[in-house]
Write a protein that holds these residues in place. Structure first.
Motif, PDB file in Angstrom:
ATOM      1  N   GLN A 176      10.023   6.015  -0.742  1.00  0.00           N
ATOM      2  CA  GLN A 176       9.912   4.746  -1.302  1.00  0.00           C
ATOM      3  C   GLN A 176       8.279   4.123  -0.742  1.00  0.00           C
ATOM      4  OE1 GLN A 176      10.343   1.758   0.759  1.00  0.00           O
ATOM      5  NE2 GLN A 176       9.213   0.452  -0.759  1.00  0.00           N
ATOM      6  N   LEU A 177       8.042   4.520   0.535  1.00  0.00           N
ATOM      7  CA  LEU A 177       6.869   4.185   1.137  1.00  0.00           C
ATOM      8  C   LEU A 177       5.828   4.728   0.914  1.00  0.00           C
ATOM      9  CD1 LEU A 177       8.213   3.497   4.778  1.00  0.00           C
ATOM     10  CD2 LEU A 177       7.579   1.798   3.373  1.00  0.00           C
ATOM     11  N   SER A 178       5.807   6.058   0.471  1.00  0.00           N
ATOM     12  CA  SER A 178       4.693   6.828   0.084  1.00  0.00           C
ATOM     13  C   SER A 178       4.320   6.519  -1.382  1.00  0.00           C
ATOM     14  CB  SER A 178       5.112   8.265   0.126  1.00  0.00           C
ATOM     15  OG  SER A 178       5.464   8.878   1.456  1.00  0.00           O
ATOM     16  N   VAL A 179       5.417   6.491  -2.138  1.00  0.00           N
ATOM     17  CA  VAL A 179       5.029   6.233  -3.665  1.00  0.00           C
ATOM     18  C   VAL A 179       4.679   4.815  -4.098  1.00  0.00           C
ATOM     19  CG1 VAL A 179       5.875   6.420  -6.104  1.00  0.00           C
ATOM     20  CG2 VAL A 179       6.418   8.333  -4.441  1.00  0.00           C
ATOM     21  N   SER A 180       5.406   3.900  -3.411  1.00  0.00           N
ATOM     22  CA  SER A 180       5.095   2.549  -3.779  1.00  0.00           C
ATOM     23  C   SER A 180       3.880   1.914  -3.082  1.00  0.00           C
ATOM     24  CB  SER A 180       6.416   1.637  -3.322  1.00  0.00           C
ATOM     25  OG  SER A 180       6.452   1.461  -1.837  1.00  0.00           O
ATOM     26  N   GLY A 181       3.276   2.478  -1.813  1.00  0.00           N
ATOM     27  CA  GLY A 181       2.364   1.940  -1.243  1.00  0.00           C
ATOM     28  C   GLY A 181       2.776   0.742  -0.388  1.00  0.00           C
ATOM     29  N   ASP A 182       3.860   0.519   0.021  1.00  0.00           N
ATOM     30  CA  ASP A 182       4.667  -0.541   0.561  1.00  0.00           C
ATOM     31  C   ASP A 182       4.451  -0.620   2.149  1.00  0.00           C
ATOM     32  OD1 ASP A 182       4.946  -2.235  -1.373  1.00  0.00           O
ATOM     33  OD2 ASP A 182       7.199  -1.589  -1.687  1.00  0.00           O
ATOM     34  N   VAL A 183       3.698   0.305   2.406  1.00  0.00           N
ATOM     35  CA  VAL A 183       3.417   0.612   3.921  1.00  0.00           C
ATOM     36  C   VAL A 183       3.189  -0.763   4.843  1.00  0.00           C
ATOM     37  CG1 VAL A 183       2.115   1.777   5.939  1.00  0.00           C
ATOM     38  CG2 VAL A 183       2.832   3.074   3.948  1.00  0.00           C
ATOM     39  N   ALA A 184       2.129  -1.589   4.588  1.00  0.00           N
ATOM     40  CA  ALA A 184       1.743  -2.520   5.104  1.00  0.00           C
ATOM     41  C   ALA A 184       2.752  -3.781   5.042  1.00  0.00           C
ATOM     42  CB  ALA A 184       0.480  -3.228   4.476  1.00  0.00           C
ATOM     43  N   ARG A 185       3.700  -4.003   4.035  1.00  0.00           N
ATOM     44  CA  ARG A 185       4.456  -4.800   3.814  1.00  0.00           C
ATOM     45  C   ARG A 185       5.849  -4.603   4.751  1.00  0.00           C
ATOM     46  NH1 ARG A 185       7.436  -7.562  -1.594  1.00  0.00           N
ATOM     47  NH2 ARG A 185       9.223  -8.174  -0.504  1.00  0.00           N
ATOM     48  N   ALA A 186       6.130  -3.288   4.751  1.00  0.00           N
ATOM     49  CA  ALA A 186       7.093  -2.607   5.643  1.00  0.00           C
ATOM     50  C   ALA A 186       6.915  -3.069   7.231  1.00  0.00           C
ATOM     51  CB  ALA A 186       7.481  -1.419   5.587  1.00  0.00           C
ATOM     52  N   ASP A 187       5.554  -2.643   7.489  1.00  0.00           N
ATOM     53  CA  ASP A 187       5.285  -3.078   8.862  1.00  0.00           C
ATOM     54  C   ASP A 187       5.303  -4.621   9.217  1.00  0.00           C
ATOM     55  OD1 ASP A 187       4.356  -2.525  11.494  1.00  0.00           O
ATOM     56  OD2 ASP A 187       2.219  -2.518  10.766  1.00  0.00           O
ATOM     57  N   THR A 188       4.652  -5.260   8.332  1.00  0.00           N
ATOM     58  CA  THR A 188       4.575  -6.947   8.437  1.00  0.00           C
ATOM     59  C   THR A 188       5.904  -7.406   8.514  1.00  0.00           C
ATOM     60  OG1 THR A 188       2.261  -7.061   7.492  1.00  0.00           O
ATOM     61  CG2 THR A 188       3.828  -8.984   7.461  1.00  0.00           C
ATOM     62  N   GLU A 189       6.822  -6.978   7.496  1.00  0.00           N
ATOM     63  CA  GLU A 189       8.391  -7.573   7.566  1.00  0.00           C
ATOM     64  C   GLU A 189       9.043  -7.276   9.014  1.00  0.00           C
ATOM     65  OE1 GLU A 189       8.823  -8.252   2.904  1.00  0.00           O
ATOM     66  OE2 GLU A 189       9.797  -6.784   3.720  1.00  0.00           O
ATOM     67  N   HIS A 190       8.783  -6.211   9.417  1.00  0.00           N
ATOM     68  CA  HIS A 190       9.374  -5.839  10.527  1.00  0.00           C
ATOM     69  C   HIS A 190       8.886  -6.680  11.895  1.00  0.00           C
ATOM     70  CE1 HIS A 190      11.083  -1.500  10.135  1.00  0.00           C
ATOM     71  NE2 HIS A 190      11.490  -2.430   9.117  1.00  0.00           N
ATOM     72  N   SER A 191       7.594  -6.977  11.766  1.00  0.00           N
ATOM     73  CA  SER A 191       7.188  -7.937  13.017  1.00  0.00           C
ATOM     74  C   SER A 191       7.485  -9.309  12.641  1.00  0.00           C
ATOM     75  CB  SER A 191       5.456  -7.981  12.647  1.00  0.00           C
ATOM     76  OG  SER A 191       4.993  -6.741  13.008  1.00  0.00           O
ATOM     77  N   GLN A 192       7.707  -9.740  11.372  1.00  0.00           N
ATOM     78  CA  GLN A 192       8.188 -11.104  11.137  1.00  0.00           C
ATOM     79  C   GLN A 192       9.767 -11.278  11.645  1.00  0.00           C
ATOM     80  OE1 GLN A 192       6.981 -11.291   6.933  1.00  0.00           O
ATOM     81  NE2 GLN A 192       5.082 -12.325   7.442  1.00  0.00           N
ATOM     82  N   ILE A 193      10.422 -10.455  11.265  1.00  0.00           N
ATOM     83  CA  ILE A 193      11.607 -10.343  11.677  1.00  0.00           C
ATOM     84  C   ILE A 193      11.998 -10.464  13.094  1.00  0.00           C
ATOM     85  CG2 ILE A 193      13.942  -9.059  11.670  1.00  0.00           C
ATOM     86  CD1 ILE A 193      13.202  -7.827   8.863  1.00  0.00           C
ATOM     87  N   LEU A 194      11.276  -9.566  13.729  1.00  0.00           N
ATOM     88  CA  LEU A 194      11.469  -9.891  15.326  1.00  0.00           C
ATOM     89  C   LEU A 194      10.823 -11.099  15.716  1.00  0.00           C
ATOM     90  CD1 LEU A 194      12.538  -8.146  17.566  1.00  0.00           C
ATOM     91  CD2 LEU A 194      10.220  -6.995  17.487  1.00  0.00           C
ATOM     92  N   ASP A 195       9.919 -11.589  15.135  1.00  0.00           N
ATOM     93  CA  ASP A 195       9.081 -12.914  15.881  1.00  0.00           C
ATOM     94  C   ASP A 195      10.090 -13.931  15.212  1.00  0.00           C
ATOM     95  OD1 ASP A 195       6.853 -11.508  16.550  1.00  0.00           O
ATOM     96  OD2 ASP A 195       5.769 -12.183  14.699  1.00  0.00           O
ATOM     97  N   LEU A 196      10.875 -14.036  14.394  1.00  0.00           N
ATOM     98  CA  LEU A 196      11.832 -14.892  13.907  1.00  0.00           C
ATOM     99  C   LEU A 196      12.963 -15.052  14.920  1.00  0.00           C
ATOM    100  CD1 LEU A 196      11.771 -14.795  10.048  1.00  0.00           C
ATOM    101  CD2 LEU A 196      10.928 -16.925  11.577  1.00  0.00           C
ATOM    102  N   CYS A 197      13.409 -13.939  15.419  1.00  0.00           N
ATOM    103  CA  CYS A 197      14.494 -13.748  16.491  1.00  0.00           C
ATOM    104  C   CYS A 197      14.105 -14.166  17.781  1.00  0.00           C
ATOM    105  CB  CYS A 197      14.820 -12.400  16.553  1.00  0.00           C
ATOM    106  SG  CYS A 197      15.992 -11.678  15.082  1.00  0.00           S
ATOM    107  N   GLU A 198      12.959 -13.914  18.211  1.00  0.00           N
ATOM    108  CA  GLU A 198      12.419 -14.570  19.346  1.00  0.00           C
ATOM    109  C   GLU A 198      12.293 -15.983  19.420  1.00  0.00           C
ATOM    110  OE1 GLU A 198      10.107 -11.874  22.142  1.00  0.00           O
ATOM    111  OE2 GLU A 198       8.961 -11.613  20.059  1.00  0.00           O
ATOM    112  N   ALA A 199      11.878 -16.633  18.153  1.00  0.00           N
ATOM    113  CA  ALA A 199      11.747 -18.017  17.980  1.00  0.00           C
ATOM    114  C   ALA A 199      12.973 -18.757  17.892  1.00  0.00           C
ATOM    115  CB  ALA A 199      10.696 -18.444  16.865  1.00  0.00           C
ATOM    116  N   GLY A 200      14.206 -17.969  17.919  1.00  0.00           N
ATOM    117  CA  GLY A 200      15.571 -18.619  17.684  1.00  0.00           C
ATOM    118  C   GLY A 200      15.771 -18.874  16.274  1.00  0.00           C
ATOM    119  N   GLU A 201      15.130 -18.646  15.268  1.00  0.00           N
ATOM    120  CA  GLU A 201      15.344 -18.956  14.046  1.00  0.00           C
ATOM    121  C   GLU A 201      16.044 -17.581  13.189  1.00  0.00           C
ATOM    122  OE1 GLU A 201      11.837 -20.089  11.878  1.00  0.00           O
ATOM    123  OE2 GLU A 201      10.786 -21.024  13.723  1.00  0.00           O
TER     124      GLU A 201
END
Length: 230
Positions: A176-201
């Motif tokens: 999915q990552l290779s064909v769709s080109g969603d590499v940047a999106r996957a990376d960004t969303e992992h960061s955002q999920i972690l940041d939201l957890c740290e912020a208590g959200e």
């Protein structure tokens, strides 16, 4: 039978089991790396020759891989690398959408500083692998990050199911990552999920995790449908 013969047989059995585990691990890595495609036949005699061992530990290794769902033992064909149908892909991602967000809500309240340090390290390792095109590492690092997010949920049965689903997702995730080109999106969303957890959200983090999984699933299903129509 001499007194030493049972002991000798026991030692021989242990050696076979140890060798079988090593062969199973080597084959597992090669299957997950895509060296053996879905449907490929794994011939016992060829593998025994390649590893320089008898067929007995090879047979045991293939049975271990069958138990983990990576191989199917097919009559008249022997061991064949498992593949996933479109329906199985849909089922896997639907189950992940149902389970992972609720498990994250249970887990994230218990994160410690050490947990966040480890998760950031995993996220960074995954980011480097994505940007460097280290495709063979994508599925495993994605699995470790997702399991890390859910580690404190206190739901061992659900966690076992998710672990199995994520293993099944290894090869499809890399596709999915290779064909769709969603590499940047996957990376960004992992960061955002972690940041939201740290912020208590935490609820927001769970909602983003849900959409993250849904997008990957929809993207992969579309890839499968196009390949079937080709």
């Amino acid at each position: 039978m001499s007194v030493d013969q049972p002991a000798a047989e026991a030692r021989k059995s242990i050696r076979h089991k140890t060798v079988a585990a090593a062969v199973a691990d080597a084959l597992r890595q090669r299957i997950l790396a895509g060296e053996f495609a879905a449907g490929a036949q794994l011939r016992q005699d060829a593998l025994a020759s390649e590893f320089g061992i008898s067929r007995i530990p090879v047979r045991e290794a293939l049975l271990q891989l069958e138990a983990s769902g990576l191989v199917k033992i097919v009559p008249h064909r022997g061991a064949v690398v498992s593949g996933l149908s479109l329906e199985e892909i849909e089922d896997i991602f639907q189950l992940r959408v149902q389970l992972e967000p609720s498990l994250l809500i249970l887990s994230a309240h218990h994160f410690t500083k050490d947990d966040y340090k480890e998760l950031h390290g995993l996220k960074q390792e995954y980011s480097i692998a994505l940007k460097s095109g280290l495709v063979q590492q994508w599925g495993e690092l994605n699995r470790r990050f997702h399991m890390g997010l859910l580690r404190h949920a206190g739901r061992p049965r659900s966690m076992g199911i998710v672990a199995s689903l994520l293993q099944d997702c290894d090869r499809p995730t890399r596709l999915q990552l290779s064909v769709s080109g969603d590499v940047a999106r996957a990376d960004t969303e992992h960061s955002q999920i972690l940041d939201l957890c740290e912020a208590g959200e935490i609820v927001s983090a769970a909602n983003l995790l849900r959409s993250h999984i849904e997008h990957a699933g929809h993207s992969l299903i579309e890839i499968y449908r196009k390949s079937l129509a080709a």
